[in-house]
Design a protein around this motif. Structure first.
Motif, PDB file in Angstrom:
ATOM      1  N   LYS A 124       0.815  -1.225   0.057  1.00 25.70           N
ATOM      2  CA  LYS A 124      -0.068  -0.142   0.077  1.00 25.70           C
ATOM      3  C   LYS A 124       0.820   1.267   0.028  1.00 25.70           C
ATOM      4  N   ILE A 125       0.136   2.139  -0.442  1.00 28.79           N
ATOM      5  CA  ILE A 125       0.992   3.563  -0.218  1.00 28.79           C
ATOM      6  C   ILE A 125       1.084   3.832   1.138  1.00 28.79           C
ATOM      7  N   SER A 126       1.856   5.049   1.567  1.00 26.25           N
ATOM      8  CA  SER A 126       2.123   5.369   2.671  1.00 26.25           C
ATOM      9  C   SER A 126       0.903   6.134   3.483  1.00 26.25           C
ATOM     10  N   ASP A 127       0.481   5.953   4.713  1.00 19.20           N
ATOM     11  CA  ASP A 127      -0.661   6.521   5.144  1.00 19.20           C
ATOM     12  C   ASP A 127      -0.499   8.376   5.112  1.00 19.20           C
ATOM     13  N   GLN A 128       0.815   8.664   5.008  1.00 19.30           N
ATOM     14  CA  GLN A 128       1.037  10.081   4.740  1.00 19.30           C
ATOM     15  C   GLN A 128       0.911  10.597   3.404  1.00 19.30           C
ATOM     16  N   VAL A 129       0.535   9.816   2.396  1.00 21.25           N
ATOM     17  CA  VAL A 129       0.367  10.097   1.115  1.00 21.25           C
ATOM     18  C   VAL A 129      -1.112  10.206   0.634  1.00 21.25           C
ATOM     19  N   ASP A 130      -1.622  11.403   0.336  1.00 21.98           N
ATOM     20  CA  ASP A 130      -2.982  11.477  -0.164  1.00 21.98           C
ATOM     21  C   ASP A 130      -3.258  11.074  -1.223  1.00 21.98           C
ATOM     22  N   PRO A 131      -4.225   9.978  -1.594  1.00 22.44           N
ATOM     23  CA  PRO A 131      -3.823   9.178  -2.733  1.00 22.44           C
ATOM     24  C   PRO A 131      -4.631  10.179  -3.913  1.00 22.44           C
ATOM     25  N   LEU A 132      -5.512  11.098  -3.450  1.00 16.52           N
ATOM     26  CA  LEU A 132      -6.047  12.015  -4.311  1.00 16.52           C
ATOM     27  C   LEU A 132      -5.292  13.022  -4.998  1.00 16.52           C
ATOM     28  N   SER A 133      -4.094  13.248  -4.321  1.00 14.63           N
ATOM     29  CA  SER A 133      -2.975  13.942  -4.747  1.00 14.63           C
ATOM     30  C   SER A 133      -1.942  13.340  -5.949  1.00 14.63           C
ATOM     31  N   LEU A 134      -2.086  12.027  -6.192  1.00 13.49           N
ATOM     32  CA  LEU A 134      -1.261  11.299  -7.184  1.00 13.49           C
ATOM     33  C   LEU A 134      -1.757  11.680  -8.538  1.00 13.49           C
ATOM     34  N   SER A 135      -0.463  12.151  -9.146  1.00 12.76           N
ATOM     35  CA  SER A 135      -0.528  12.206 -10.581  1.00 12.76           C
ATOM     36  C   SER A 135      -0.870  10.884 -11.303  1.00 12.76           C
ATOM     37  N   GLY A 136      -1.050  10.840 -12.538  1.00 12.38           N
ATOM     38  CA  GLY A 136      -0.871   9.476 -13.247  1.00 12.38           C
ATOM     39  C   GLY A 136       0.294   9.090 -13.449  1.00 12.38           C
ATOM     40  N   ASP A 137       1.538   9.854 -13.668  1.00 10.54           N
ATOM     41  CA  ASP A 137       3.022   9.130 -13.459  1.00 10.54           C
ATOM     42  C   ASP A 137       3.271   8.935 -12.022  1.00 10.54           C
ATOM     43  N   LEU A 206      -7.625  -7.833 -16.602  1.00 10.52           N
ATOM     44  CA  LEU A 206      -7.368  -6.223 -16.324  1.00 10.52           C
ATOM     45  C   LEU A 206      -8.555  -5.963 -15.381  1.00 10.52           C
ATOM     46  N   ASN A 207      -9.612  -6.564 -15.083  1.00  8.31           N
ATOM     47  CA  ASN A 207     -10.372  -6.221 -14.317  1.00  8.31           C
ATOM     48  C   ASN A 207      -9.807  -6.553 -12.547  1.00  8.31           C
ATOM     49  N   VAL A 208      -9.247  -7.611 -12.789  1.00 13.62           N
ATOM     50  CA  VAL A 208      -8.511  -8.026 -11.245  1.00 13.62           C
ATOM     51  C   VAL A 208      -7.578  -7.061 -11.089  1.00 13.62           C
ATOM     52  N   ALA A 209      -6.828  -6.691 -12.101  1.00  9.96           N
ATOM     53  CA  ALA A 209      -5.611  -5.659 -11.870  1.00  9.96           C
ATOM     54  C   ALA A 209      -6.389  -4.115 -11.338  1.00  9.96           C
ATOM     55  N   HIS A 210      -7.416  -3.798 -11.937  1.00 10.40           N
ATOM     56  CA  HIS A 210      -8.097  -2.735 -11.460  1.00 10.40           C
ATOM     57  C   HIS A 210      -8.278  -2.748  -9.766  1.00 10.40           C
ATOM     58  N   GLU A 211      -9.167  -3.627  -9.767  1.00 12.57           N
ATOM     59  CA  GLU A 211      -9.417  -3.685  -8.359  1.00 12.57           C
ATOM     60  C   GLU A 211      -8.279  -3.923  -7.346  1.00 12.57           C
ATOM     61  N   PHE A 212      -7.280  -4.531  -7.826  1.00 14.07           N
ATOM     62  CA  PHE A 212      -5.926  -4.562  -7.044  1.00 14.07           C
ATOM     63  C   PHE A 212      -5.391  -3.195  -6.876  1.00 14.07           C
ATOM     64  N   GLY A 213      -5.659  -2.190  -7.887  1.00 14.58           N
ATOM     65  CA  GLY A 213      -5.307  -1.013  -7.865  1.00 14.58           C
ATOM     66  C   GLY A 213      -5.851  -0.106  -6.858  1.00 14.58           C
ATOM     67  N   HIS A 214      -7.231  -0.453  -6.563  1.00 14.27           N
ATOM     68  CA  HIS A 214      -8.002   0.270  -5.339  1.00 14.27           C
ATOM     69  C   HIS A 214      -7.629  -0.254  -4.227  1.00 14.27           C
ATOM     70  N   LEU A 215      -7.252  -1.578  -3.970  1.00 14.60           N
ATOM     71  CA  LEU A 215      -6.768  -2.217  -2.815  1.00 14.60           C
ATOM     72  C   LEU A 215      -5.486  -1.315  -2.575  1.00 14.60           C
ATOM     73  N   VAL A 216      -4.692  -1.120  -3.405  1.00 15.82           N
ATOM     74  CA  VAL A 216      -3.296  -0.522  -3.110  1.00 15.82           C
ATOM     75  C   VAL A 216      -3.269   0.931  -2.761  1.00 15.82           C
ATOM     76  N   LEU A 217      -4.330   1.585  -3.664  1.00 13.34           N
ATOM     77  CA  LEU A 217      -4.353   2.956  -3.491  1.00 13.34           C
ATOM     78  C   LEU A 217      -5.436   3.553  -2.566  1.00 13.34           C
ATOM     79  N   HIS A 218      -6.635   3.050  -2.355  1.00 13.76           N
ATOM     80  CA  HIS A 218      -7.664   3.715  -2.043  1.00 13.76           C
ATOM     81  C   HIS A 218      -8.457   3.238  -0.820  1.00 13.76           C
ATOM     82  N   GLU A 219      -7.764   2.360   0.000  1.00 13.87           N
ATOM     83  CA  GLU A 219      -8.310   1.887   1.353  1.00 13.87           C
ATOM     84  C   GLU A 219      -8.949   2.975   2.061  1.00 13.87           C
ATOM     85  N   ASN A 220      -8.117   4.232   2.357  1.00 14.84           N
ATOM     86  CA  ASN A 220      -8.547   5.190   2.955  1.00 14.84           C
ATOM     87  C   ASN A 220      -9.108   6.475   2.467  1.00 14.84           C
ATOM     88  N   VAL A 221      -9.519   6.220   0.885  1.00 17.90           N
ATOM     89  CA  VAL A 221      -9.986   7.487   0.299  1.00 17.90           C
ATOM     90  C   VAL A 221     -11.205   8.122   0.871  1.00 17.90           C
TER      91      VAL A 221
END
Length: 288
Positions: A124-137, A206-221
Motif C-alpha cells: 500500500k501507499i504510505s498513510d502520509q500520502v493523499d491518494p487523491l494528490s497522485l498524478s498519473g505518473d 484487467l478487471n482483477v488488476a483494476h481492483e488490485f489498484g483500488h486495494l493498493v491506493l484507495h483503502e482510506n480514500v
C-alpha cells in the motif's frame, strides 16, 4: 415460540434477489413497515412469517438464523462500484454486489474452521500520502514499486489471480450485471475482490488488476461517505492507470512493440495476455 433471527441476513437475501421491501411485501402480504422493522432488528418475525419470507426470497430458512463470523463482522471499507448511477436498477445491482462481497466474507469465515489463512499482505501507499494528490505518473511509479515489492520483475504476469491469492487476497468470479466489471473492499484488514465471470480472459485479468489498484491506493480514500463525481472519476482513472502500468510495465512492454501491424499485435497478445488495438500515436497501445 421465539425464532432465532439475524436481521442483516434478511437484507442480504433481499439484495441477492434484487428485491425492494415493497417487492418482498407483495409476495408475502407483509407491509413495508413490518419488513423494515425486521431488517432493522426492531422486531423479530414469527416462525410462520419468517417461513413466508424465506419462501418468497427462495432462501433456506436456516440462512436467516446464521450468525456472523469474525471477518464478516468487521467494518467494511467503501465499495468501489465503477459507477455512480443512482437509478432503481443500478441501486439494486449495487446492493446485490455488496451482498456478494458479504457472502465471500462469510465463505472465508466458514473455511477458516478448516484452513489457517495467512494475513493478507497488500503493498500500500504510505498513510502520509493523499491518494487523491497522485498524478498519473505517480500512480505508474506506485505500480512499478508494487512489482518490485512482489518480486515479479517486469515481464508478463501469467496468472494475476494466483498472484493475489498467494498474498491472501480473496478473488471471486461472479455473474455481475452488465456494466459492473468488478468491485472490491476491505473487511477490516482482509481484502476481497469480485470480478465478472462473464468477461473474456483478457478483460478479466484487467478487471482483477483494476481492483488490485483500488486495494493498493484507495483503502482510506473515504470514511464510508459516497464519493462525489469528480473524486469518483479521479479514483477510477487512477485504478485504470495502475492496472495498465502493473500489467504492462512501460520499460519492458514497449521494447516488444516493434510495430503496430495486426500480426505484431497478435504476438504481443500471446505474450502479454491482452488484446491490443492498433494506434498511430508513437507506439502507444491501449488495452481493450
Amino acid at each position: 415460540m421465539q425464532v432465532k433471527f439475524e436481521p442483516r441476513r434478511l437484507r442480504q437475501a433481499r439484495a441477492m434477489r434484487r428485491m425492494t421491501l415493497a417487492d418482498v411485501g407483495s409476495k408475502t402480504e407483509l407491509t413495508r413497515q413490518s419488513l423494515s422493522q425486521f431488517e432493522n432488528g426492531d422486531r423479530t418475525p414469527a416462525p410462520e412469517t419468517l417461513f413466508r419470507i424465506a419462501e418468497a426470497l427462495d432462501f433456506p430458512i436456516e440462512f436467516f438464523s446464521k450468525g456472523f463470523g469474525e471477518i464478516e463482522s468487521r467494518s467494511r471499507s467503501l465499495v468501489h462500484y465503477r459507477s455512480l448511477r443512482r437509478t432503481r436498477e443500478s441501486i439494486l445491482d449495487q446492493q446485490r454486489a455488496s451482498a456478494v462481497l458479504d457472502m465471500a466474507a462469510a465463505v472465508m469465515d466458514s473455511l477458516e474452521e478448516y484452513i489457517e489463512y495467512q494475513d493478507a499482505t497488500v503493498p500500500k501507499i504510505s498513510d502520509q500520502v493523499d491518494p487523491l494528490s497522485l498524478s498519473g505518473d505517480d500512480v505508474e511509479e506506485v505500480a512499478n514499486n508494487v512489482r518490485r515489492e512482489l518480486g515479479i520483475g517486469n515481464g508478463p504476469i501469467s496468472d494475476i489471480v494466483l498472484l493475489l491469492e498467494n498474498r491472501s487476497i480473496a478473488v471471486m468470479h461472479y455473474p455481475l450485471p452488465d456494466g459492473m466489471d468488478g468491485l472490491s473492499a476491505y473487511y477490516g484488514n482482509r481484502p476481497f475482490v469480485v470480478v465478472s465471470s462473464g468477461a473474456s480472459p483478457a478483460r478479466s485479468r484487467l478487471n482483477v488488476a483494476h481492483e488490485f489498484g483500488h486495494l493498493v491506493l484507495h483503502e482510506n480514500v473515504s470514511d464510508g461517505v459516497e464519493l462525489d463525481f469528480a473524486t469518483f472519476k479521479l479514483v477510477e482513472d487512477q485504478a485504470w492507470r495502475f492496472a495498465g502500468a502493473f500489467m504492462l510495465p512501460e520499460e519492458s512492454f514497449l521494447r516488444d512493440v516493434y510495430n503496430t501491424s495486426l500480426d505484431a499485435l497478435v504476438q504481443l497478445k500471446k505474450k502479454w495476455g491482452f488484446q491490443l488495438l492498433q494506434s498511430s500515436v508513437a507506439c502507444k497501445c491501449s488495452i481493450s
